[in-house]
Scaffold this motif. Structure first.
Motif, PDB file in Angstrom:
ATOM      1  N   UNK A 195      95.427  63.856 -15.559  1.00 43.65           N
ATOM      2  CA  UNK A 195      96.188  63.646 -16.796  1.00 43.65           C
ATOM      3  C   UNK A 195      95.694  62.416 -17.578  1.00 43.65           C
ATOM      4  N   UNK A 196      94.393  62.398 -17.778  1.00 46.01           N
ATOM      5  CA  UNK A 196      93.760  61.327 -18.545  1.00 46.01           C
ATOM      6  C   UNK A 196      94.155  61.468 -20.014  1.00 46.01           C
ATOM      7  N   UNK A 197      94.593  60.354 -20.624  1.00 45.49           N
ATOM      8  CA  UNK A 197      95.072  60.414 -22.017  1.00 45.49           C
ATOM      9  C   UNK A 197      93.975  60.098 -23.033  1.00 45.49           C
ATOM     10  N   UNK A 198      92.929  59.386 -22.622  1.00 46.14           N
ATOM     11  CA  UNK A 198      91.825  59.092 -23.538  1.00 46.14           C
ATOM     12  C   UNK A 198      90.557  58.856 -22.721  1.00 46.14           C
ATOM     13  N   UNK A 199      89.424  59.160 -23.309  1.00 41.75           N
ATOM     14  CA  UNK A 199      88.149  58.952 -22.615  1.00 41.75           C
ATOM     15  C   UNK A 199      87.049  58.676 -23.630  1.00 41.75           C
ATOM     16  N   UNK A 200      85.966  58.116 -23.152  1.00 46.99           N
ATOM     17  CA  UNK A 200      84.737  57.988 -23.927  1.00 46.99           C
ATOM     18  C   UNK A 200      83.580  58.403 -23.027  1.00 46.99           C
ATOM     19  N   UNK A 201      82.615  59.107 -23.601  1.00 48.56           N
ATOM     20  CA  UNK A 201      81.418  59.519 -22.857  1.00 48.56           C
ATOM     21  C   UNK A 201      80.191  59.044 -23.630  1.00 48.56           C
ATOM     22  N   UNK A 202      79.339  58.269 -22.951  1.00 46.48           N
ATOM     23  CA  UNK A 202      78.149  57.717 -23.596  1.00 46.48           C
ATOM     24  C   UNK A 202      76.885  58.111 -22.836  1.00 46.48           C
ATOM     25  N   UNK A 203      75.852  58.447 -23.597  1.00 42.62           N
ATOM     26  CA  UNK A 203      74.528  58.696 -23.036  1.00 42.62           C
ATOM     27  C   UNK A 203      73.624  57.529 -23.386  1.00 42.62           C
ATOM     28  N   UNK A 204      72.770  57.128 -22.439  1.00 40.73           N
ATOM     29  CA  UNK A 204      71.936  55.941 -22.679  1.00 40.73           C
ATOM     30  C   UNK A 204      70.451  56.305 -22.752  1.00 40.73           C
ATOM     31  N   UNK A 205      69.615  55.559 -22.057  1.00 38.56           N
ATOM     32  CA  UNK A 205      68.169  55.599 -22.285  1.00 38.56           C
ATOM     33  C   UNK A 205      67.532  56.996 -22.246  1.00 38.56           C
ATOM     34  N   UNK A 206      67.838  57.786 -21.211  1.00 43.97           N
ATOM     35  CA  UNK A 206      67.209  59.117 -21.097  1.00 43.97           C
ATOM     36  C   UNK A 206      67.619  60.015 -22.264  1.00 43.97           C
ATOM     37  N   UNK A 207      68.904  59.969 -22.598  1.00 35.47           N
ATOM     38  CA  UNK A 207      69.391  60.801 -23.707  1.00 35.47           C
ATOM     39  C   UNK A 207      68.825  60.313 -25.046  1.00 35.47           C
ATOM     40  N   UNK A 208      68.596  59.005 -25.161  1.00 36.08           N
ATOM     41  CA  UNK A 208      68.012  58.458 -26.398  1.00 36.08           C
ATOM     42  C   UNK A 208      66.606  59.020 -26.625  1.00 36.08           C
ATOM     43  N   UNK A 209      65.864  59.217 -25.535  1.00 41.34           N
ATOM     44  CA  UNK A 209      64.460  59.609 -25.667  1.00 41.34           C
ATOM     45  C   UNK A 209      64.232  61.114 -25.662  1.00 41.34           C
ATOM     46  N   UNK A 210      65.251  61.876 -25.271  1.00 38.45           N
ATOM     47  CA  UNK A 210      65.088  63.336 -25.217  1.00 38.45           C
ATOM     48  C   UNK A 210      65.164  63.912 -26.626  1.00 38.45           C
ATOM     49  N   UNK A 211      64.095  64.594 -27.023  1.00 37.62           N
ATOM     50  CA  UNK A 211      64.058  65.177 -28.376  1.00 37.62           C
ATOM     51  C   UNK A 211      65.125  66.258 -28.555  1.00 37.62           C
ATOM     52  N   UNK A 212      65.557  66.859 -27.425  1.00 41.48           N
ATOM     53  CA  UNK A 212      66.589  67.909 -27.522  1.00 41.48           C
ATOM     54  C   UNK A 212      67.992  67.361 -27.216  1.00 41.48           C
ATOM     55  N   UNK A 213      68.146  66.048 -27.393  1.00 38.50           N
ATOM     56  CA  UNK A 213      69.437  65.409 -27.123  1.00 38.50           C
ATOM     57  C   UNK A 213      70.595  66.031 -27.901  1.00 38.50           C
ATOM     58  N   UNK A 214      70.343  66.360 -29.182  1.00 37.35           N
ATOM     59  CA  UNK A 214      71.405  66.929 -30.036  1.00 37.35           C
ATOM     60  C   UNK A 214      71.863  68.290 -29.506  1.00 37.35           C
ATOM     61  N   UNK A 215      70.907  69.109 -29.015  1.00 37.75           N
ATOM     62  CA  UNK A 215      71.257  70.430 -28.454  1.00 37.75           C
ATOM     63  C   UNK A 215      72.078  70.268 -27.168  1.00 37.75           C
ATOM     64  N   UNK A 216      71.685  69.279 -26.342  1.00 37.85           N
ATOM     65  CA  UNK A 216      72.413  69.030 -25.091  1.00 37.85           C
ATOM     66  C   UNK A 216      73.846  68.586 -25.407  1.00 37.85           C
ATOM     67  N   UNK A 217      74.008  67.709 -26.400  1.00 43.74           N
ATOM     68  CA  UNK A 217      75.343  67.258 -26.826  1.00 43.74           C
ATOM     69  C   UNK A 217      76.197  68.457 -27.231  1.00 43.74           C
ATOM     70  N   UNK A 218      75.598  69.383 -27.995  1.00 49.11           N
ATOM     71  CA  UNK A 218      76.337  70.566 -28.454  1.00 49.11           C
ATOM     72  C   UNK A 218      76.756  71.447 -27.276  1.00 49.11           C
TER      73      UNK A 218
END
Length: 295
Positions: free
Chosen positions: A74-97
């Motif tokens: 029953x988590x009321x709020x969260x944040x999810x962050x991607x760092x170095x590997x996600x920054x460099x992956x050209x398909x990062x936007x597709x993975x996010x989707x």
């Protein structure tokens, strides 16, 4: 009330679920559940600038599991962050989707400066003298975040593309090391004594192995001794004889090399290891977002 933090790093992905405690106007948190999955996204991102279908599927499955746990807790709020590997992956936007569509997780890819800011939001220095000078050193799979504080104020902060997975994959560049050395030499010049604050999984493990008394800093010489000791074992023996997890046994060596270099260039004799990391900083970021800080 419960908050959750998701850190999608280059070596592992983590979920921290924390209980939020309100007491006389002040808000703090207590760790409830921490889960770590060693996905090694960096192997794909640093070598191919792409997250492979196999790794993307593993990431989706991990996030689906995290989402279910967040619902059960029953988590009321969260944040999810991607760092170095996600920054460099050209398909990062597709993975996010995909994560949004298949796991109902909103992921934000953050730059190195924001990553450093979140790490020092963990208030790792709370139990030590704030009037002194401290260098936060966070070593991840893809990057190292350095933040120098003097009298409780941020003096200088930089993120460098030097990390444990990047080094294992021979994707670290000599000019980046030179750049980091120059940054440290220049910015630490005005200060006579600087203590280190080490965050992240590797330094936590090194601190445990050092058998230092809780709360006391680990010395530079002890870290070097530990490095030589660990390096004298083969990877197999670090797993079988020393009992290190498979996904820790290889990265701990380059992690040592980064910490030793940073401490040497910044002339740091001692490093405090408060057992916090990115996920702690994310929970604190949520508290800062949702509560008006008192005092």
């Amino acid at each position: 009330m419960r908050y959750a933090a998701i850190d999608i790093g280059s070596n592992a992905v983590r979920l921290l679920i924390a209980d939020i405690i309100e007491n006389n106007g002040s808000v703090s948190f207590k760790k409830n559940t921490l889960i770590r999955v060693p996905l090694r996204l960096g192997d794909d991102a640093f070598l191919n600038q792409n997250i492979s279908d196999r790794k993307a599927l593993d990431l989706v499955k991990s996030m689906q599991a995290f989402r279910k746990l967040m619902d059960v807790y029953k988590v009321t709020d969260y944040l999810a962050f991607g760092t170095s590997a996600m920054r460099e992956a050209k398909n990062g936007a597709q993975v996010i989707q995909r994560l949004k569509d298949e796991a109902d997780i909103d992921l934000e890819i953050i730059h190195g400066q924001k990553e450093a800011k979140i790490i020092y939001a963990s208030h790792a220095e709370q139990n030590i003298d704030k009037s002194k000078n401290y260098l936060y050193i966070d070593v991840g799979g893809g990057s190292t975040e350095l933040s120098l504080f003097s009298d409780g104020e941020l003096y200088a902060s930089r993120s460098f593309n030097i990390g444990t997975i990047r080094m294992l994959d021979n994707q670290d560049k000599e000019e980046t090391w030179n750049d980091m050395q120059h940054f440290l030499r220049e910015n630490t010049k005005p200060f006579k004594i600087i203590a280190g604050i080490g965050t992240g999984g590797n330094i936590n493990k090194l601190y445990k192995l050092s058998e230092e008394k809780n709360g006391l800093p680990m010395s530079f010489s002890k870290l070097k001794t530990l490095y030589n000791y660990l390096n004298s074992f083969s990877l197999k023996d670090r797993i079988n004889v020393l009992g290190l997890n498979q996904d820790r046994a290889d990265v701990i060596i380059p992690a040592c090399e980064i910490y030793i270099s940073v401490m040497k260039w910044a002339n740091i004799k001692n490093i405090f290891v408060p057992s916090v990391g990115m996920v702690d900083g994310i929970i604190q970021t949520l508290i800062d977002k949702n509560f008006t800080r008192v005092g």
